[in-house]
Write a protein that holds these residues in place. Structure first.
Motif, mmCIF file in Angstrom:
data_model
loop_
_atom_site.group_PDB
_atom_site.id
_atom_site.type_symbol
_atom_site.label_atom_id
_atom_site.label_comp_id
_atom_site.label_asym_id
_atom_site.label_seq_id
_atom_site.Cartn_x
_atom_site.Cartn_y
_atom_site.Cartn_z
ATOM 1 N N HIS A 138 0.833 -1.202 0.000
ATOM 2 C CA HIS A 138 0.000 0.000 0.000
ATOM 3 C C HIS A 138 0.873 1.260 0.000
ATOM 4 O O HIS A 138 0.598 2.219 -0.739
ATOM 5 C CB HIS A 138 -0.923 -0.007 1.220
ATOM 6 C CG HIS A 138 -1.834 1.166 1.282
ATOM 7 N ND1 HIS A 138 -2.895 1.331 0.419
ATOM 8 C CD2 HIS A 138 -1.837 2.244 2.105
ATOM 9 C CE1 HIS A 138 -3.504 2.460 0.698
ATOM 10 N NE2 HIS A 138 -2.884 3.027 1.733
ATOM 11 N N LEU A 139 1.915 1.271 0.797
ATOM 12 C CA LEU A 139 2.816 2.419 0.853
ATOM 13 C C LEU A 139 3.526 2.632 -0.481
ATOM 14 O O LEU A 139 3.648 3.765 -0.957
ATOM 15 C CB LEU A 139 3.845 2.234 1.975
ATOM 16 C CG LEU A 139 4.874 3.357 2.135
ATOM 17 C CD1 LEU A 139 4.186 4.682 2.460
ATOM 18 C CD2 LEU A 139 5.889 3.002 3.192
ATOM 19 N N ALA A 140 3.972 1.537 -1.098
ATOM 20 C CA ALA A 140 4.662 1.653 -2.386
ATOM 21 C C ALA A 140 3.724 2.214 -3.451
ATOM 22 O O ALA A 140 4.119 3.078 -4.257
ATOM 23 C CB ALA A 140 5.203 0.292 -2.807
ATOM 24 N N LEU A 141 2.474 1.772 -3.485
ATOM 25 C CA LEU A 141 1.506 2.293 -4.454
ATOM 26 C C LEU A 141 1.201 3.762 -4.175
ATOM 27 O O LEU A 141 1.078 4.568 -5.105
ATOM 28 C CB LEU A 141 0.218 1.475 -4.410
ATOM 29 C CG LEU A 141 0.304 0.067 -4.985
ATOM 30 C CD1 LEU A 141 -0.994 -0.688 -4.740
ATOM 31 C CD2 LEU A 141 0.620 0.122 -6.467
ATOM 32 N N VAL B 169 1.864 9.481 -5.622
ATOM 33 C CA VAL B 169 2.315 10.823 -5.248
ATOM 34 C C VAL B 169 3.366 11.328 -6.239
ATOM 35 O O VAL B 169 3.339 12.492 -6.643
ATOM 36 C CB VAL B 169 2.852 10.829 -3.803
ATOM 37 C CG1 VAL B 169 3.599 12.109 -3.495
ATOM 38 C CG2 VAL B 169 1.722 10.616 -2.824
ATOM 39 N N ALA B 170 4.256 10.466 -6.657
ATOM 40 C CA ALA B 170 5.285 10.866 -7.626
ATOM 41 C C ALA B 170 4.640 11.259 -8.952
ATOM 42 O O ALA B 170 5.055 12.247 -9.578
ATOM 43 C CB ALA B 170 6.283 9.733 -7.821
ATOM 44 N N ASP B 171 3.622 10.525 -9.380
ATOM 45 C CA ASP B 171 2.916 10.870 -10.620
ATOM 46 C C ASP B 171 2.210 12.220 -10.488
ATOM 47 O O ASP B 171 2.235 13.043 -11.412
ATOM 48 C CB ASP B 171 1.898 9.790 -10.980
ATOM 49 C CG ASP B 171 2.541 8.515 -11.478
ATOM 50 O OD1 ASP B 171 3.737 8.554 -11.862
ATOM 51 O OD2 ASP B 171 1.844 7.478 -11.483
ATOM 52 N N LEU B 172 1.559 12.440 -9.364
ATOM 53 C CA LEU B 172 0.869 13.709 -9.156
ATOM 54 C C LEU B 172 1.846 14.882 -9.129
ATOM 55 O O LEU B 172 1.573 15.934 -9.701
ATOM 56 C CB LEU B 172 0.075 13.667 -7.848
ATOM 57 C CG LEU B 172 -1.167 12.796 -7.840
ATOM 58 C CD1 LEU B 172 -1.768 12.776 -6.442
ATOM 59 C CD2 LEU B 172 -2.179 13.275 -8.853
ATOM 60 N N ALA C 96 1.977 18.045 -11.640
ATOM 61 C CA ALA C 96 1.928 19.406 -11.108
ATOM 62 C C ALA C 96 3.125 20.222 -11.590
ATOM 63 O O ALA C 96 2.980 21.399 -11.934
ATOM 64 C CB ALA C 96 1.882 19.379 -9.593
ATOM 65 N N ASP C 97 4.291 19.626 -11.630
ATOM 66 C CA ASP C 97 5.475 20.335 -12.119
ATOM 67 C C ASP C 97 5.329 20.696 -13.587
ATOM 68 O O ASP C 97 5.685 21.797 -14.001
ATOM 69 C CB ASP C 97 6.733 19.489 -11.907
ATOM 70 C CG ASP C 97 7.139 19.413 -10.443
ATOM 71 O OD1 ASP C 97 6.682 20.266 -9.658
ATOM 72 O OD2 ASP C 97 7.914 18.498 -10.095
ATOM 73 N N ALA C 98 4.797 19.773 -14.385
ATOM 74 C CA ALA C 98 4.595 20.055 -15.809
ATOM 75 C C ALA C 98 3.595 21.184 -15.990
ATOM 76 O O ALA C 98 3.789 22.076 -16.830
ATOM 77 C CB ALA C 98 4.120 18.795 -16.524
ATOM 78 N N TYR C 99 2.525 21.173 -15.212
ATOM 79 C CA TYR C 99 1.526 22.238 -15.301
ATOM 80 C C TYR C 99 2.128 23.575 -14.878
ATOM 81 O O TYR C 99 1.898 24.598 -15.507
ATOM 82 C CB TYR C 99 0.323 21.902 -14.422
ATOM 83 C CG TYR C 99 -0.728 22.976 -14.434
ATOM 84 C CD1 TYR C 99 -1.599 23.113 -15.506
ATOM 85 C CD2 TYR C 99 -0.836 23.879 -13.377
ATOM 86 C CE1 TYR C 99 -2.552 24.100 -15.529
ATOM 87 C CE2 TYR C 99 -1.785 24.877 -13.391
ATOM 88 C CZ TYR C 99 -2.646 24.979 -14.466
ATOM 89 O OH TYR C 99 -3.583 25.969 -14.489
ATOM 90 N N ARG C 100 2.922 23.573 -13.802
ATOM 91 C CA ARG C 100 3.537 24.803 -13.316
ATOM 92 C C ARG C 100 4.503 25.378 -14.345
ATOM 93 O O ARG C 100 4.541 26.589 -14.575
ATOM 94 C CB ARG C 100 4.260 24.532 -11.995
ATOM 95 C CG ARG C 100 4.830 25.768 -11.346
ATOM 96 C CD ARG C 100 5.425 25.462 -9.979
ATOM 97 N NE ARG C 100 6.188 24.228 -9.908
ATOM 98 C CZ ARG C 100 7.479 24.113 -10.214
ATOM 99 N NH1 ARG C 100 8.149 25.160 -10.599
ATOM 100 N NH2 ARG C 100 8.081 22.946 -10.116
ATOM 101 N N LEU C 101 5.274 24.525 -14.991
ATOM 102 C CA LEU C 101 6.207 25.001 -16.011
ATOM 103 C C LEU C 101 5.472 25.556 -17.224
ATOM 104 O O LEU C 101 5.876 26.567 -17.798
ATOM 105 C CB LEU C 101 7.144 23.866 -16.429
ATOM 106 C CG LEU C 101 8.185 23.454 -15.384
ATOM 107 C CD1 LEU C 101 8.950 22.232 -15.866
ATOM 108 C CD2 LEU C 101 9.128 24.598 -15.076
#
Length: 61
Positions: free
Chosen positions: A6-9, A14-17, A21-26
């Protein structure tokens, strides 16, 4: 579900989100100057229209 699985998923999600978010911010930062230039242009148009408008006289009380 096993807690480690569960933690790994969760961490993968979170990494995908964060990547999204970084792509949207850029992308937003890349189009920011155009938006600022448009707002400044319209502000100058408004100031020009106020300067050319006939001055209003004060209403008598």
């Amino acid at each position: 579900m096993h807690p480690d699985t569960h933690l790994a998923l969760h961490l993968a999600h979170v990494a995908d989100l964060r990547a999204d978010a970084d792509a949207y911010r850029l992308a937003a930062a890349a189009r920011h100057p155009h938006r600022l230039r448009t707002r400044l242009g319209w502000a100058l148009v408004e100031v020009g229209l106020r300067l050319t408008a006939a001055p209003r006289t004060a209403a008598a009380c």
